[in-house]
Write an enzyme that holds these catalytic residues in place. Structure first.
Site, PDB file in Angstrom:
ATOM      1  CG  ASP A  18      -1.746   1.207   1.374  1.00 31.44           C
ATOM      2  OD1 ASP A  18      -2.485   1.522   0.419  1.00 31.44           O
ATOM      3  OD2 ASP A  18      -1.649   1.880   2.419  1.00 31.44           O
ATOM      4  CG  ASP A  20      -1.586   7.807   0.433  1.00 31.23           C
ATOM      5  OD1 ASP A  20      -0.997   8.895   0.459  1.00 31.23           O
ATOM      6  OD2 ASP A  20      -2.094   7.317  -0.595  1.00 31.23           O
ATOM      7  CG  ASP A 185      -2.153   2.191   6.206  1.00 31.69           C
ATOM      8  OD1 ASP A 185      -2.282   1.834   5.021  1.00 31.69           O
ATOM      9  OD2 ASP A 185      -2.635   3.240   6.665  1.00 31.69           O
TER      10      ASP A 185
END
Length: 229
Positions: A18, A20, A185
């Site tokens: 991922d 951001d 995240d």
């Protein structure tokens, strides 16, 4: 990558990452663009701390939460979708104009990427951010050339938590779910990985709409990607 190899019983052929909140701390730039968009519409600003708690479910969800906060009774307004679309469009335009004024690479990320390259592991960036600003952000922070593939939120018909972006990457590399690893995240990352049959590692420092990432039940939780080296 001995720590990762020991945990998995072998090294993955592909690591899907991922963007951001996993590779890059972009909350400050998101907050800047959002406040510029709010000012365009004569709406009051929000704080970066608030934005950090609100991101993690996509731009549309972020804008909806912001409007609930800055516009009293926004949810009761029959024309709320109009304001939502206006703010979303202004936010995306503002963010596209200045995607990397204050964003930084998280500690441990560079070391992890270098170790993956040294081990011959292929890397893909799989993000819900639209492709163009995702590429611009990676390029600005000298990470773009590290990835063999970048999949944005507008690359395919579906985005995370749908498994299609991950499955698309596997097809691209000719890999199986069992030979891949997802690193993220947020719940979107965990749910997409589980739906695709891919083992998932999560980091707790990113953006998950205020929800502890441990509540999403990733296969492993690490404080820094350097722990996997």
């Amino acid at each position: 990558m001995k720590a990762l190899e020991s945990w998995l019983g072998g090294l993955p052929a592909v690591i899907l990452m991922d963007l951001d909140g996993t590779l890059i701390d972009s909350a400050a730039d998101i907050a800047l663009a959002l406040n510029r968009a709010l000012d365009d519409l004569a709406l009051p600003p929000v704080s970066e701390r608030q934005v950090r708690d609100w991101v993690g479910r996509g731009a549309g969800r972020l804008v909806e939460v912001v409007l609930q906060h800055v516009v009293p009774h926004h949810g009761d307004d029959p024309q709320r979708h109009v304001l939502h679309e206006q703010l979303l469009a202004r936010f995306m335009a503002r963010y596209q104009d200045s995607v990397c004024e204050a964003s930084t690479v998280y500690p441990g990320v560079r070391e992890f990427i270098d170790a993956a390259h040294a081990a011959g592991i292929r890397l893909a960036c799989v993000t819900n951010k639209p492709y163009q600003p995702a590429v611009a952000l990676l390029r600005a922070l000298d990470l773009l050339d590290d990835f063999d593939l970048v999949v944005g939120g507008d690359t395919l018909a579906h985005k995370k938590p749908h498994p299609e972006p991950l499955l698309h990457c596997l097809r691209h590399f000719g890999a199986t779910p069992g030979s891949a690893l997802m690193v993220g995240d947020s719940r979107n990352d965990v749910d997409a990985a589980k739906a695709a049959g891919v083992v998932v590692v999560a980091v707790p420092y990113g953006y998950n709409h205020g929800e502890p990432i441990s509540d999403c039940s990733p296969d492993r939780l690490v404080a820094s990607l350097s722990e996997l080296i």
